[in-house]
Every structure is written in structure tokens, then in C-alpha cells.
Design an enzyme around this catalytic site. Structure first.
Site, PDB file in Angstrom:
ATOM      1  N   LYS A  29       0.851  -1.234   0.004  1.00 35.53           N
ATOM      2  CA  LYS A  29       0.053  -0.050   0.043  1.00 35.53           C
ATOM      3  C   LYS A  29       0.728   1.343  -0.081  1.00 35.53           C
ATOM      4  CE  LYS A  29      -3.827  -0.153   1.913  1.00 35.53           C
ATOM      5  NZ  LYS A  29      -4.573  -0.645   3.253  1.00 35.53           N
ATOM      6  N   ARG A  98      -3.540   2.898   8.238  1.00 33.12           N
ATOM      7  CA  ARG A  98      -3.666   1.514   7.670  1.00 33.12           C
ATOM      8  C   ARG A  98      -2.621   0.711   7.634  1.00 33.12           C
ATOM      9  NH1 ARG A  98      -8.162   2.452   3.875  1.00 33.12           N
ATOM     10  NH2 ARG A  98      -9.089   4.533   4.008  1.00 33.12           N
ATOM     11  N   GLY A 107      -8.130  -7.399   4.366  1.00 32.71           N
ATOM     12  CA  GLY A 107      -9.101  -7.604   5.554  1.00 32.71           C
ATOM     13  C   GLY A 107      -8.452  -8.456   6.610  1.00 32.71           C
ATOM     14  N   MET A 109      -5.670  -7.564   8.279  1.00 38.34           N
ATOM     15  CA  MET A 109      -5.017  -6.557   9.359  1.00 38.34           C
ATOM     16  C   MET A 109      -5.843  -5.360   9.578  1.00 38.34           C
ATOM     17  SD  MET A 109      -0.990  -7.050   8.527  1.00 38.34           S
ATOM     18  CE  MET A 109      -1.186  -6.674   6.848  1.00 38.34           C
ATOM     19  N   ARG A 343      -3.451  -1.499  -6.467  1.00 41.06           N
ATOM     20  CA  ARG A 343      -2.250  -2.379  -6.289  1.00 41.06           C
ATOM     21  C   ARG A 343      -2.758  -3.523  -7.556  1.00 41.06           C
ATOM     22  NH1 ARG A 343      -5.804  -4.429  -0.908  1.00 41.06           N
ATOM     23  NH2 ARG A 343      -7.481  -5.077  -2.062  1.00 41.06           N
ATOM     24  N   HIS A 459      -2.836 -41.205   3.263  1.00 40.94           N
ATOM     25  CA  HIS A 459      -2.844 -42.333   2.024  1.00 40.94           C
ATOM     26  C   HIS A 459      -3.757 -41.965   0.908  1.00 40.94           C
ATOM     27  CE1 HIS A 459      -3.998 -45.764  -0.447  1.00 40.94           C
ATOM     28  NE2 HIS A 459      -2.739 -46.157  -0.415  1.00 40.94           N
ATOM     29  N   SER A 786      17.215 -41.381  -9.869  1.00 43.37           N
ATOM     30  CA  SER A 786      15.846 -40.643  -9.498  1.00 43.37           C
ATOM     31  C   SER A 786      15.643 -40.590  -8.164  1.00 43.37           C
ATOM     32  CB  SER A 786      14.834 -41.575 -10.189  1.00 43.37           C
ATOM     33  OG  SER A 786      13.384 -41.182 -10.173  1.00 43.37           O
ATOM     34  N   CYS A 854      11.051 -38.595  -8.665  1.00 45.81           N
ATOM     35  CA  CYS A 854       9.546 -39.268  -8.846  1.00 45.81           C
ATOM     36  C   CYS A 854       8.747 -39.207  -7.806  1.00 45.81           C
ATOM     37  CB  CYS A 854      10.068 -40.431  -9.523  1.00 45.81           C
ATOM     38  SG  CYS A 854      10.603 -41.640  -8.531  1.00 45.81           S
ATOM     39  N   TYR A 874      14.850 -34.264 -15.590  1.00 46.90           N
ATOM     40  CA  TYR A 874      13.400 -34.332 -15.496  1.00 46.90           C
ATOM     41  C   TYR A 874      12.653 -34.235 -14.139  1.00 46.90           C
ATOM     42  CZ  TYR A 874      13.850 -39.463 -14.579  1.00 46.90           C
ATOM     43  OH  TYR A 874      14.132 -40.308 -14.200  1.00 46.90           O
TER      44      TYR A 874
END
Length: 902
Positions: A29, A98, A107, A109, A343, A459, A786, A854, A874
Site C-alpha cells: 500500500k 492503515r 481484510g 489486518m 495494487r 494415503h 531418480s 519421481c 526431468y
């Protein structure tokens, strides 16, 4: 010796001293108020107290040295500029106080308006406003109400009750019908409420009001709602908030005044146009609180065309300046427009993609920046179906939204029943207290999973996310009775066959069927919507961003898939191979009996027969997968879990045997099973006989799997396809383990492959901390690594993933020990360091070493960025997460530029 003058640390900045790039220091702000000031826009004068002051205050419990004097100096400068003094009885300057953190926390604070009013200055304010007594007393009652609630923790409902009573006494529902005398009486009532709860009179000294309000804003950084919001949005807890002290402008001076909010584009859809709300004769909190109905922003043109035209011009200028959707707050004071905030506006996931594409078309940003304006979490939201809650549907329970989506179906309580009904074309919801690996077939068959226990890493949650299934876990209001095939909740009894609906985003559970809207984005990924011909702006925007992400990314994206159907879907979603095929999933269902034969085999011929029976079944599975992944690499993990997981639980089996013996039944087979389960029982099976240890202890087990893989690859190749198998040995902790398995595997591969041209790589899963720390040695025997980050996290932290979340993770999150569960997003400092060490030392020993991941983290947006930085080749994730990983891999590749998409 020359004297050295101590330079006082700067904690306070006038708006003219800052700019939009100082969000870390001035908060969002304050930085944006400074930016608008420097653009010459009509911003009320004021100053900002920095986040550093807040951090010091929260750390020490008191204001840092020098802050009070700097506030005094800037307040005096503001008074000179305005020609008024704070709270002056005759001509008062009033200010708002503010909050404003680096990241928008709307909203969460505190704000206090009209600071400086007291029993004397309220009269001066009336004169200042042209003897407008009603306005003055309305402003005073607002100050007492906001100050009491925010600064002194007076229950807000007491002020609201008093206001309601005043309106009832007047015979109205509208606070605008209260006149000056009514409001004067309300001020007296408010002051009594304040005194009752605080033990003191409402403070009459303006500077005391200001100081207390500033401290209240600092304190609100650690309010419960702010902490919860930060946790949800992954905002660091140590940033602190800035405080903005702004000279008041008044929208409640009469019909030629008002307040409103505006967006430069629709934050819901991204459509261009004029969006916002306006409320005449009101202050800003009235719009937020909804105490009166606003009017569409377009109506301001009829009420005050001059201000309306000026506002539209400013909106266009701000959007061009920020190169993004802007969220604006403004006030009109007697025909004069004032800008109170701007903003970069929050938006829905759909709007984020659409707006990014629009801004590229308008030449405001390039495609790299467009990638930064969206993220994987938003894309995941767009891929799940949604409920249409446009009717009266009330939830009967709320659990944890463990896997997003919307699903309705008939309740079932066993996997067998789920499979049976699904085969008949029914949509089913599998309801369990908690799931286990035996429930996999039912989970696959079900449209959604609902459990009364567990959390986001249970799980049910992990598997459901992997399959793209909707899941609500931990709905503890449900009393689930599996034997009776029913659950009860809130006075309702739901039996097998009854219909329920679950929302995996909100965690809400509904009785009956709630209409569902399918995801057009999934239809696009499935190839059902052509982005070149569709008139859907979202699909076109997603396609455009994904195309650029694919062209920019270095990380390849594979999938975790155990069936041909999963592999096919992942390939449609853009997977470039399989990074994890879990062979143990192929041992479930009808094949469990064969596994039991293997476990009960005494050795020699019995074991060989059991393995021989499993071989063709495994081979057929691999043939199906290799065909679906034609030409792409497929990493197959040899069996990993302890074999007892394929047998009935010890307690259940013991009871069954005892009951059968009591009845005089033949229980020879069951007794043999019970003996085997007791023999194989381990106190901590995750650290016991599993992974590579199984291959070394049970002769022929790994050999059978290697042969099945090699034979399947040869069969696919001879049929004209291209199979690229990679055999992964799990749970290796020492190079000698891998060398032993590799020697046997190479002998079998050479025997099977012959001159077919099939090449088979052999590597290992790095999931034991010792493996990471001895990666240089292990790389001498491995052609690829992996990273199994699930187990690496579990062993690195010493957590049992199945036990700890419900036990204490909530407390760790509450205390800030975790910002997020390390099973959800990679712990870069600890577990991530093990990954980095293994990657560096592995490649030092074998420069061409292929590196991938993985674990569950392969589809987590933040984790993908980490893996990119480490230099992996990857990531692999569930089919449903493949597009998310593709997008984030592209974002990681262009991360040296662009803005934060938070």
C-alpha cells in the site's frame, strides 16, 4: 580523532520519497501510494512507517529508538502541508492509520479512520464541513467503533447492537436516516461501551490515539486471521507490515461525496470493461462491510460525470503503468476525486490466464512475463470440475480439501463394491475411515474418496491427487461404520447406495447430487477442444501460455504411471516418458493369490513356480505400457514395499483363524498365512525388508521382474515399436547393493535382448540419506538417479509419513516451524541439500548421469523450481499434474526476469 556522528536509522518516509519497487520496505500500500504521488495523481498527503519498524517492534515488544521522533517530524510536516493540526479544536486535521504488507492480505489486518477526533474537535470538524453536524458526529462514532474494536479489543458486536437499536428507535433500517442528534446520542452510548470494556474513558489526546493505532496495526500482523491467511498463501511470517498515516478525505459529507472500488478488468473472467462498486455518502468500510447496497461503478457517470471521467482516465493510466490488472480504492469528497490505493489486483485462475494473454496482445508484456503472471496452482484449479452451487445446498460436514475437484456418486464402503458398481456404470464415492493400499482398486473405480480421518498427506490424499481424483479427508464429523455399511452425521444416516457430493477444494460434503460443470481446460488437454477454432478465451489463453512454457523449459516432464490407461492419458497431457512405474501395484487384486504363493513357498521349486506364474502377467503389463509410451523412456521400479503388505493384517488374520478353528473349519491355508505374517512382522517395516533388500534376500524375485521388462521391450520392438526401458533399483544405500543386483540384471538382459537393438539402462532411486551422501560411489554403478523425495523426506526428518500429520503437523504449522508440510513441498534447506549433494557428486563421478525426481514433489510448483535450479533433467508426477509441471518448468526457465505472481 575525528568524531563520528551516529546516523539515525530511517523508519518513516513521506509518500513523495518512495516508489512501487520498495514493497519490502514500505509494504504494497505504501509503495503504491508513493508511486501514485510521483505520477501526479490526486493522493491525500501522508507518510509510511516501514516494515523494519514493525519487525523491530514485534521482536523487542517496544518501538525502536528514534521512531517516535521521526513520526513527530513527519506529522508536523503533514500539518504544515495541510494547514491544519492533528485534532485541532477549531480546524482539525484527521488521519487514517492503515496496514500494508508486501503482499496483499485484504481484510486480514487493521485500519482506523478519523484519528484525531475528540469531544472538542468534532465541533471544529462540523464547522470545517459547513456546519454539517451529522457528518461530524457520524465520523466520531466511526472512530470510537473502529478504535475500540481494533486497538482495545472491545467486542464489535456491542457497537453494532447499539447502532441497530438507534435505527430501530428511529423506525429505519438505514443508517443515513439517523440525524445529528441521533448520532450524538450514539457517540455517548459508544463511549460507555468503550469505558465498560477498557476501564478508561475514550482517549481525547489526538497523538495518543495515533500512537495506539500504529501499535495496533503492528500487532495485527500476528492476529490469528493474518497468520492463517499467510499460511494459506505461503507468505513468510517475518515480513511484518508497514503503517500508512494518510490525511483523511471524506466520502460521507453528503450526496456529492462517496467511496468506491474499481478494477481495470473483470477479476473474475478477465474480460475488459468497467468493473466496480460505488456508494454515495459513505466511508470506505461501508463498501467492505456491505451495510448498504452499492451501485455499479457505471452509475457514477450519472451521479458525477466529472469525477467518473477523471477516474476512467486514471484507471487507464495505472493499468498501462503497472502493465497489469489494477485494483483501485477511491473517495470523492464534494466532487473532488482522491485515490486511496492501487495494487495489482487479485483475480481468479481463469482471469489470470486470460489477462496475461490480453496484455501480450496489447504489447504491455512479453510471453516470458505472461508466464510469470500465472502459476501451476491456478492451472490445477482450472483442471478440476466444479459444483454449480446456484441452489440451496448446505454442507453436512467439512473436512480437508485434500485433492481438488467436484464429485457426486453413490456411497460405497468397500473397494469390491466400488468396482462392482462402477462396472455397472454407476458413479460412486468410496467412504472409509481411512484408506490403505488394499483400497487402490476401489479408489480407481470411484469418482471421489471421502475419509473421516487423515489429512493432506494421508494415503487417501496422496493417491487421490496422483490419480486426479476428488478427495475430502479428515471429515471427523462423520461416524463411519463399515460393517453396517453406513455413516452418520448431524442427525443424518447415509447408507450404501445413497448419493453424496464432495468438494475437494473446500472440503465440504453435501447430501444428494450437486450439479457439476466439467473443466474445459481438461477437454483441451485431452484433445477434445481445438485451441485454434474454439471461441473459449480461457482455452486459447491456456494454450498460448503452455506453448511458450514448453518452448522455454529445460526440465523434461515425465509421469508416474502403472497402467497403460494412465500412461495414455499422461501422454495426452504432454508427458515425455514415465519416470516411475511401480511394479508392486501390479501385484494387487486378482494376483494377490500368486503373491501369497510366493511368500509361502518353502524355497526351490515352489518359489520358482510362483515366480514363473507371475512372469507373463508382469510382461503383459509392461508390453501395454511400452506401447503407450512408444519411443519414450519408461523407468520401472523393481518391487519396493515389504511383502507382508500383500498379506492380510496380522490382527485380522489371527481373529479369522481363531473363529474358523472354533467352528471346526479347515484352516490349514490360513494358519500357514498367519505363520508367515508373524514370521515377517517388523516393528518398523519402512526400515525393514523392502526394496533392494528383497532382491538380495529372495532369490529370483528381481530376476523375474528384469526378465519380464526385457522380454516386453523386445516384443514391442519386434512389432515395430520403440521401447526404452530403464530399470530402477529402490532403497539402495551402498554401491555394493546396486553392483550385486546389476550383475544379475545385465546377465538376464544380455540373454533376452540379443540382437533386437533394445537398450536397457540400469539406475537407482536415491531415497536413503546415505545414498545421497555416497552418490559419487553409487554413480559408478548407476546410469541414472531418480530421487524418491517421499522417502528421502521421511528418513531425512525422521517422520513416519503415515503417522505424524494428524499427530502434530498442525502444531508445527501453527508455530511456524513449517511454512508448509515438507511432504507437500520440498524442504530445500535440508532434504533439498541432500538432492543437491547427490546431483553434484553423482555427475562428478559420471558426467553423463541422468537425473530425475519421481516423488510427490515432482508435481509441486515450488519444488519444480528447486529441481530446475539443482540441474535435474526431468521431474515425474501423476498424469493429472503433468501440465502443472510443464508450466512451472517453463516459469523456472525464465525466472531471472518478471514479477512475482503471488
Amino acid at each position: 580523532m575525528a568524531s563520528q556522528e551516529t546516523v539515525e536509522h530511517k523508519y518513516v518516509y513521506d509518500f513523495a520519497e518512495g516508489n512501487k519497487d520498495l514493497k519490502d520496505l514500505l509494504g504494497g500500500k505504501g509503495a503504491n501510494l508513493a508511486e501514485m504521488t510521483n505520477l501526479g495523481l490526486p493522493v491525500p498527503p501522508g507518510f509510511t512507517i516501514t516494515t523494519e519498524a514493525c519487525q523491530a517492534y514485534l521482536t523487542t515488544g517496544h518501538e525502536p529508538d528514534g521512531l517516535a521522533g521521526q513520526i513527530e517530524a513527519h506529522l508536523e510536516a503533514l500539518e504544515r502541508e495541510m494547514g491544519r493540526r492533528l485534532g485541532d479544536p477549531d480546524d482539525p486535521l484527521l488521519v487514517s492509520v492503515r496496514s500494508g504488507a508486501k503482499f496483499s492480505m485484504p481484510g486480514m489486518m487493521e485500519t482506523v479512520l478519523n484519528v484525531g477526533l475528540n469531544d472538542r474537535s468534532v465541533i471544529g470538524l462540523s464547522k470545517q464541513a459547513g456546519q454539517n453536524d451529522r457528518f461530524a458526529w457520524d465520523s466520531y462514532r466511526r472512530l470510537i467503533q473502529m478504535f475500540g474494536k481494533t486497538v482495545c479489543e472491545v467486542p464489535g458486536e456491542e457497537f453494532e447492537h447499539a447502532l441497530d437499536e438507534a435505527k430501530r428507535a428511529k423506525g429505519t433500517h438505514n443508517d443515513l436516516d439517523l440525524d445529528a442528534d441521533d448520532l450524538r446520542g450514539l457517540v455517548d452510548r459508544y463511549k460507555k461501551i468503550f469505558a465498560k470494556h477498557t476501564g478508561r474513558e475514550f482517549p481525547q489526546e489526538p497523538r495518543e490515539q495515533l500512537d495506539l493505532a500504529i501499535r495496533a496495526v503492528f500487532d495485527s500482523w500476528n492476529a490469528e486471521r493474518a497468520i492463517l491467511y499467510r499460511r494459506q498463501e505461503r507468505i513468510p511470517a517475518d515480513l511484518g507490515t508497514a503503517v500508512n498515516v494518510v490525511s483523511m478525505v471524506f466520502g460521507n459529507l453528503g450526496p456529492d461525496s462517496g467511496t468506491g472500488v474499481a478494477f481495470t478488468r473483470d477479476p473474475g473472467s478477465g474480460a475488459q470493461g468497467i468493473y466496480g462498486d460505488y456508494l454515495a455518502n459513505a466511508q470506505g468500510e461501508d463498501v467492505v462491510a456491505g451495510i448498504r447496497n452499492t451501485v455499479p461503478l457505471q452509475e457514477l457517470e450519472q451521479l458525477d460525470k466529472t469525477s467518473y471521467d477523471e477516474l476512467l482516465g486514471i484507471m487507464a493510466r495505472l493499468e498501462e503503468h503497472y502493465k497489469d490488472l489494477c485494483d483501485i480504492e477511491f473517495t470523492i469528497e464534494r466532487g473532488k476525486l482522491w485515490m486511496l490505493q492501487t495494487r495489482v489486483g487479485k483475480r481468479t485462475a481463469a482471469a489470470a490466464f486470460v489477462i496475461a494473454g490480453q496484455l501480450v496482445d496489447e504489447g504491455l508484456i512479453d510471453l516470458d512475463e505472461a508466464l510469470h503472471r500465472v502459476n501451476g496452482a491456478q492451472l490445477a484449479q482450472l483442471m478440476f470440475p466444479r459444483f454449480q452451487l446456484d441452489h440451496d445446498f448446505e454442507p453436512v460436514a467439512t473436512g480437508i480439501g485434500a485433492s481438488p475437484g467436484a464429485a457426486s456418486g453413490r456411497v460405497v464402503f468397500t473397494s469390491a463394491r466400488a468396482v462392482e458398481l462402477a462396472a455397472e456404470g454407476e458413479s460412486v464415492i468410496l467412504v472409509r475411515r481411512e484408506t490403505n493400499p488394499d483400497d487402490l482398486t476401489g479408489m480407481i473405480a470411484a469418482k471421489g474418496i471421502l475419509t473421516s480421518r487423515g489429512g493432506k498427506t494421508s494415503h487417501a490424499a496422496v493417491v487421490a491427487r496422483g490419480m486426479g481424483k476428488t478427495c475430502v479427508s479428515g471429515a471427523d464429523a462423520l461416524e463411519v461404520n463399515v460393517p453396517a455399511k453406513k455413516f452418520t452425521v448431524g442427525g443424518h444416516t447415509v447408507g450404501e447406495g445413497d448419493v453424496v457430493s464432495i468438494d475437494g477444494t473446500t472440503g465440504k460434503v453435501y447430501l444428494g447430487e450437486v450439479p457439476v460443470t466439467p473443466s474445459e481446460v481438461v477437454q483441451y488437454f485431452e484433445g477434445e477442444l481445438d485451441p485454434e477454432t474454439t471461441d473459449d478465451p480461457l482455452v486459447r489463453a491456456v494454450h498460448r501460455v503452455m506453448t511458450h512454457a514448453d518452448s522455454a523449459r529445460r526440465l523434461r516432464v515425465r509421469t508416474n504411471a502403472d497402467t497403460g490407461a494412465d500412461a495414455a492419458r499422461a501422454r495426452r497431457f504432454g508427458a515425455e516418458g514415465i519416470g516411475l512405474c511401480r511394479t508392486e501395484h501390479m501385484f494387487l487384486g486378482d494376483r494377490r493369490e500368486l503373491v501369497e504363493r510366493l511368500i509361502l513357498a518353502g524355497g526351490g521349486r515352489e518359489r520358482e513356480d510362483a515366480l514363473a506364474a507371475l512372469l507373463p502377467l508382469q510382461r503383459d503389463d509392461f508390453v501395454e505400457i511400452f506401447r503407450e509410451m512408444d519411443g519414450l523412456p519408461v523407468t520401472v521400479r523393481l518391487i519396493d514395499p515389504p511383502l507382508h503388505e500383500f498379506l492380510p493384517p496380522l490382527e485380522q488374520l489371527a481373529v479369522n483363524v481363531a473363529v474358523a478353528q472354533e467352528r471346526g473349519e479347515d484352516v490349514a491355508k490360513e494358519e500357514a498365512l498367519l505363520s508367515a505374517v508373524r514370521r515377517m512382522h517388523e516393528e518398523n517395516p519402512m526400515l525393514g525388508l523392502r526394496g533392494v533388500r528383497l532382491g538380495l534376500v529372495i532369490p529370483g524375485l528381481f530376476a523375474m521382474q528384469v526378465r519380464a521388462i526385457a522380454e516386453a521391450a523386445v516384443a514391442v520392438t519386434r512389432d515395430g515399436g520403440s521401447a526404452r526401458p530403464e530399470i530402477m533399483v529402490p532403497l539402495v544405500g551402498a554401491v555394493q547393493e546396486l553392483e550385486t543386483v546389476r550383475a544379475e540384471a545385465e546377465r538376464i538382459i544380455a540373454e533376452v535382448v540379443g540382437d533386437s537393438g533394445v537398450e536397457v539402462l540400469i539406475g537407482t532411486m536415491i531415497e536413503v540419506p546415505r545414498a545421497a551422501l555416497t552418490a559419487g560411489q553409487i554413480a559408478e554403478a548407476a546410469e541414472f538417479f531418480s530421487f524418491g523425495t517421499n522417502d528421502l523426506t521421511q528418513m531425512g526428518w525422521g517422520f513416519s509419513r503415515d503417522d505424524v500429520e494428524g499427530a502434530f503437523f498442525w502444531r508445527y504449522l501453527e508455530l511456524g516451524i513449517f511454512g508448509i508440510s515438507p511432504f507437500e513441498s520440498i524442504d530445500a534447506d535440508g532434504v533439498g541439500r541432500l538432492v543437491r549433494i547427490a546431483a553434484e557428486e553423482g555427475r562428478a563421478a559420471r558426467p553423463g548421469l541422468k537425473l530425475g525426481v519421481c516423488g510427490e514433489h515432482g508435481g509441486d510448483p515450488d519444488s519444480v523450481h528447486f529441481f530446475h535450479s539443482v540441474g535435474l533433467d526431468y521431474v515425474s508426477c501423476s498424469p493429472f499434474r503433468v501440465p502443472v509441471a510443464r508450466l512451472e518448468a517453463g516459469r523456472a526457465a525464465v525466472s531471472t526476469t518478471g514479477s512475482d505472481s503471488r
